[in-house]
Design an enzyme around this catalytic site. Sequence first.
Site, short mmCIF file in Angstrom:
data_model
loop_
_atom_site.label_atom_id
_atom_site.label_comp_id
_atom_site.label_asym_id
_atom_site.label_seq_id
_atom_site.Cartn_x
_atom_site.Cartn_y
_atom_site.Cartn_z
N ALA A 1 145.86 -47.07 29.02
CA ALA A 1 145.10 -48.30 29.26
C ALA A 1 146.07 -49.38 29.76
O ALA A 1 146.16 -50.48 29.21
CB ALA A 1 144.36 -48.75 28.00
N GLY B 1 151.48 -55.96 31.61
CA GLY B 1 152.59 -55.96 30.63
C GLY B 1 153.35 -54.64 30.70
O GLY B 1 154.59 -54.62 30.73
N HIS B 2 152.61 -53.53 30.74
CA HIS B 2 153.27 -52.22 30.85
C HIS B 2 154.01 -52.11 32.18
O HIS B 2 155.10 -51.55 32.25
CB HIS B 2 152.24 -51.08 30.79
N LYS C 1 155.84 -58.53 22.70
CA LYS C 1 154.59 -58.89 22.01
C LYS C 1 154.56 -58.20 20.64
O LYS C 1 154.15 -58.78 19.66
CB LYS C 1 153.37 -58.49 22.83
N VAL D 1 153.99 -60.59 28.69
CA VAL D 1 153.30 -61.04 29.91
C VAL D 1 151.95 -61.62 29.47
O VAL D 1 151.28 -61.07 28.60
CB VAL D 1 153.09 -59.86 30.89
N LEU E 1 148.85 -60.24 27.17
CA LEU E 1 148.17 -59.04 27.64
C LEU E 1 148.20 -57.97 26.56
O LEU E 1 149.21 -57.79 25.88
CB LEU E 1 148.84 -58.49 28.91
N SER F 1 146.02 -53.99 25.65
CA SER F 1 144.95 -53.04 26.01
C SER F 1 143.69 -53.38 25.24
O SER F 1 142.58 -53.12 25.71
CB SER F 1 145.39 -51.61 25.70
N ARG F 2 143.84 -53.95 24.05
CA ARG F 2 142.66 -54.27 23.23
C ARG F 2 141.86 -55.45 23.80
O ARG F 2 140.71 -55.63 23.41
CB ARG F 2 143.08 -54.59 21.79
#
Length: 285
Positions: free
Chosen positions: A32, A36-37, A149, A176, A184, A186-187
């Site tokens: 997801a 950020g990733h 994060k 990010v 940011l 995924s949730r």
Amino acid sequence: MRIVKSKQDLRALVSGWKADKQEIGVVMTMGALHEGHLALAGAAKADNDRVIVTIFINPKQFDNKADLETYPVDTDADLQKLEDAGVDLVYLPQVNEIYPKGYSTTVAVGTMQDCLCGATRPGHMDGVTTVVSKLLIQTSPDRAYFGQKDFQQYLLIQRVAGDLDLDVDVIGVPTVREDDNLALSSRNRRLSEEQRNIAPTLYKVESAIADLIRQGEAVDHVLEWGRKIILDSGFERIDYLEIRSEEDLELISDVTDRDDLLSGRIFVAAWLGNTRLIDNYPISR
Ligand code: PAF
């Protein structure tokens, strides 16, 4: 971009790169993927000859079954993003590749565990440090990149690498954020429109707390104020809103030396419906 699902195939490619003296950076994810990733992949690409991204939803780090079952999966879109980002290899193992029948080893860190997400999500941090140790051993990178994060996760992984003599640099990459400063995650995809509008309150409260502390306000007082603002904005529940040392997560309070207070970090976790959001913010920013 190569995609491999078994550790044998992974090892074969990594051994070839190592024989050619190529440096390897790894980014571990649960899929997801968001910007950020991709910032982690970008940092890995800048420092290394080869970049590996792992995608594995690690069941051992979910303390809540519903969270695991509803964790977003979007593998096709993830692979496209990684291809566009110039990643060399994606490792996409199945659960039994990581935890084969009879698997029974846990990597648990003895410090910095019993606070923040470690206190509110039983077993979560052990699940993270176990899978990250395995993925570090399997990918054998020179450098591994983690988002700040999840600051506690980043510190624990640094500790694991140091304590277990893993020959890897653990690098923390700044969070990010969206234009409205929501970190940011995924949730965030699970938030309704109304919840999405409330979510940036966490950042607003953190930055206001940092300003107030720098101006000399008392810690207990501003944290109490911050909790009230978060709950009034529409968050149902706060797991924690605390100030801790960024070195060892020691709790910072009104009796803490002022220099230590100013070099501390604000940590927050709070619930919007069934979605738990976390963030952190350095006081000295
Ligand atoms: O931060 C995450 O997404 C996960 O905790 C990690 C590091 C990929 C381990 O499963």
